[in-house]
Design a protein around this motif. Structure first.
Motif, short mmCIF file in Angstrom:
data_model
loop_
_atom_site.label_atom_id
_atom_site.label_comp_id
_atom_site.label_asym_id
_atom_site.label_seq_id
_atom_site.Cartn_x
_atom_site.Cartn_y
_atom_site.Cartn_z
N LEU A 172 35.74 11.75 0.48
CA LEU A 172 37.10 11.61 -0.04
C LEU A 172 37.54 12.74 -0.95
N GLY A 173 36.62 13.50 -1.48
CA GLY A 173 36.95 14.69 -2.26
C GLY A 173 37.93 14.43 -3.39
N ASN A 174 38.96 15.28 -3.50
CA ASN A 174 39.93 15.18 -4.59
C ASN A 174 40.75 13.90 -4.55
N LEU A 175 40.77 13.21 -3.41
CA LEU A 175 41.55 11.97 -3.34
C LEU A 175 41.07 10.94 -4.36
N ILE A 176 39.79 10.99 -4.71
CA ILE A 176 39.27 10.05 -5.71
C ILE A 176 38.91 10.76 -7.03
N LYS A 177 39.44 11.96 -7.20
CA LYS A 177 39.30 12.60 -8.51
C LYS A 177 40.17 11.84 -9.51
N CYS A 183 38.16 -0.58 -14.23
CA CYS A 183 39.20 -0.38 -13.22
C CYS A 183 38.65 -0.51 -11.82
N ILE A 184 39.57 -0.85 -10.92
CA ILE A 184 39.26 -1.14 -9.53
C ILE A 184 38.39 -0.07 -8.88
N TRP A 233 34.39 0.10 -7.27
CA TRP A 233 34.31 0.21 -5.81
C TRP A 233 33.60 1.49 -5.36
N PHE A 234 34.05 2.61 -5.83
CA PHE A 234 33.51 3.90 -5.40
C PHE A 234 32.34 4.34 -6.29
N SER A 235 31.60 5.34 -5.83
CA SER A 235 30.59 6.03 -6.64
C SER A 235 30.61 7.50 -6.28
N LYS A 287 31.60 7.58 -11.31
CA LYS A 287 30.25 8.07 -11.62
C LYS A 287 29.23 7.57 -10.61
N TYR A 288 28.15 6.94 -11.04
CA TYR A 288 26.99 6.72 -10.19
C TYR A 288 26.85 5.25 -9.80
N PRO A 289 26.13 4.95 -8.71
CA PRO A 289 25.94 3.55 -8.33
C PRO A 289 25.38 2.69 -9.45
N SER A 290 24.49 3.25 -10.26
CA SER A 290 23.92 2.47 -11.37
C SER A 290 24.99 2.10 -12.40
N ASP A 291 25.95 3.01 -12.63
CA ASP A 291 27.06 2.70 -13.54
C ASP A 291 27.95 1.62 -12.94
#
Length: 444
Positions: free
Chosen positions: A274-279, A260-261, A265-267, A285-289
């Motif tokens: 961004l806190g709960n906004l990206i919950k 998924c998008i 994009w995020f890690s 998860k992590y940059p490596s993932d």
């Protein structure tokens, strides 16, 4: 029938980028040629320098209707989708009441027929006792059955081994799964609370970690192998899970995977801002993932990119971490994130089209969509890779009124979107004079 001629476009289709003209007559693409006379159309659009893509087919959205329309609706979220270049979607069953019967499923089709700007299909939700409803699904009309394996609430949680065996053995349609192990999540929670009095958003990828995902997704894959089921595992988030999926063309697989998008994009590094906004579940998860997911798109272990668009109000998000709902609005900005990946050399434009249009069309056996071909429905998006898009909460069309990308400038711009031959977005505003969308049909 009215006709539209798109001239001088950089047409992206089937692994190639070619300069061509595309003539739309009525709902369909009539001609794709090098030079079509402008006299042969009622409307002419000069697309010089812009990409013309098949519209994105999003196989995972939550549009919140019925019952949760304070968050979003089929009308509002489909409008945000077409503004983002998504021309078709498949919507999930966790509304209120949950879509667990054929009758409830058909009510959603009826709403979409009146209100949706993008083409549509809807999943039936599996429960531990609705196998007879699942068996009644029509493979030519219904996109699939959604199984929450170990991480859901209410009736939409399927854990009993006999119930899972029956679904994987009997389903007449594609099985799509949300895979996180409830027992592993509970164990992780217990371990985390031994070190602190309460959990925060920074703990989210530790609570719903790679082990929780792998335990459930490996179980789904084992069941699909046992029964030769058609299985599509949604929103893969971890490098560990990739070992479950084979590389190669999607045409040869009965087990496929999706990213998924937001997980591309995020890690976890973005939780501080961004806190709960990206919950969301599964957790970012992590940059490596994230890097492993992008590599898996290249080697075709991951076959499809979707959004898992799941809006909640800001008020609902602005509570303590454990009470905050999971999910974020994404359809208006999904394709723009992928075009940024292209601009930064992480993906190619042909890969974006393959993973967002061609492969969903193949996996679901969608009739006459997902390609820029003569005789196919004219579901198209025109993109200018050199015109930036500045995102604000105010220019986002989501009913919830906010976006996790507020303040970001994407490198590209959606210039126009067509659904079944009708322009529905002109780069600035919605332009549909009527509801052009149709229920997707499937050749299976």
């Amino acid at each position: 029938m009215s006709s539209t001629l798109i001239k001088n476009a950089r047409v992206v289709n089937e692994g190639k980028v070619i300069e061509a003209d595309v003539r739309i007559v009525g709902q369909k693409i009539e001609t794709v040629e090098n030079d079509i006379s402008a006299k042969q159309a009622d409307q002419v659009i000069d697309a010089k320098g812009s990409y013309l893509l098949p519209g994105m087919i999003d196989d995972q959205v939550h549009f919140r209707e019925p019952g949760l329309t304070h968050k979003g609706s089929i009308a509002t979220e489909s409008r945000a989708a077409v503004a983002g270049g998504i021309t078709s979607y498949m919507e999930m069953p966790n509304v209120s009441p949950a879509t667990t019967t054929i009758e409830a499923l058909e009510k959603k089709y009826a709403i979409a027929a009146q209100k949706s700007l993008a083409n549509y299909s809807f999943y039936l939700g599996a429960t531990e006792d609705n196998l007879e409803q699942i068996k009644r699904l029509d493979p030519t009309r219904h996109c699939g059955v959604k199984v929450f394996m170990g991480a859901s609430t209410g009736d939409l949680l399927v854990e009993h081994p006999q119930a899972l065996d029956s679904i994987f053995r009997e389903s007449p349609v594609l099985i799509v799964t949300h895979c996180e192990s409830g027992p592993v999540i509970s164990q992780n929670r217990e371990a985390l609370l031994k070190t602190k009095s309460e959990l925060t958003i920074a703990d989210h990828p530790r609570l719903r970690d790679a082990n929780a995902c792998f335990a459930s997704s490996s179980h789904a894959v084992d069941l699909a192998k046992k029964y030769q089921s058609q299985l599509h595992v949604l929103h893969i988030t971890t490098e560990k899970e990739l070992s479950l999926f084979e590389s190669g063309p999607i045409q040869n697989k009965h087990i496929t995977a999706e990213a998924c998008i937001h997980h591309l994009w995020f890690s976890n590094q973005d939780y501080a801002q961004l806190g709960n906004l990206i919950k969301c579940n599964p957790a970012i998860k992590y940059p490596s993932d994230r890097d492993a997911l992008i590599q898996a798109l290249h080697n075709n272990q991951i076959d499809i990119i979707a959004t898992d668009h799941a809006p909640h109000t800001l008020e609902e998000k602005q509570v303590p971490y454990e009470q905050a709902p999971a999910g974020l609005p994404l359809v208006q900005h999904a394709l723009l994130t992928l075009l940024d990946h292209v601009a930064k050399g992480r993906l190619s434009i042909t890969q974006v089209v393959e993973k967002t249009a061609h492969n969903p069309a193949i996996r679901y056996a969608i009739n006459d969509r997902g390609y820029i071909k003569e005789g196919y429905f004219a579901d198209l998006v025109l993109v200018d890779e050199h015109s930036p898009t500045i995102v604000t909460h105010e220019n986002s069309l989501y009913h919830c009124g906010w976006t996790p990308f507020a303040g970001y400038q994407f490198s590209s711009k959606i210039k126009s979107t067509w659904v079944n031959g009708q322009q529905v977005f002109d780069g600035e505003r919605l332009t549909a004079s009527s509801v052009p969308a149709m229920a997707m049909t499937f050749d299976r």
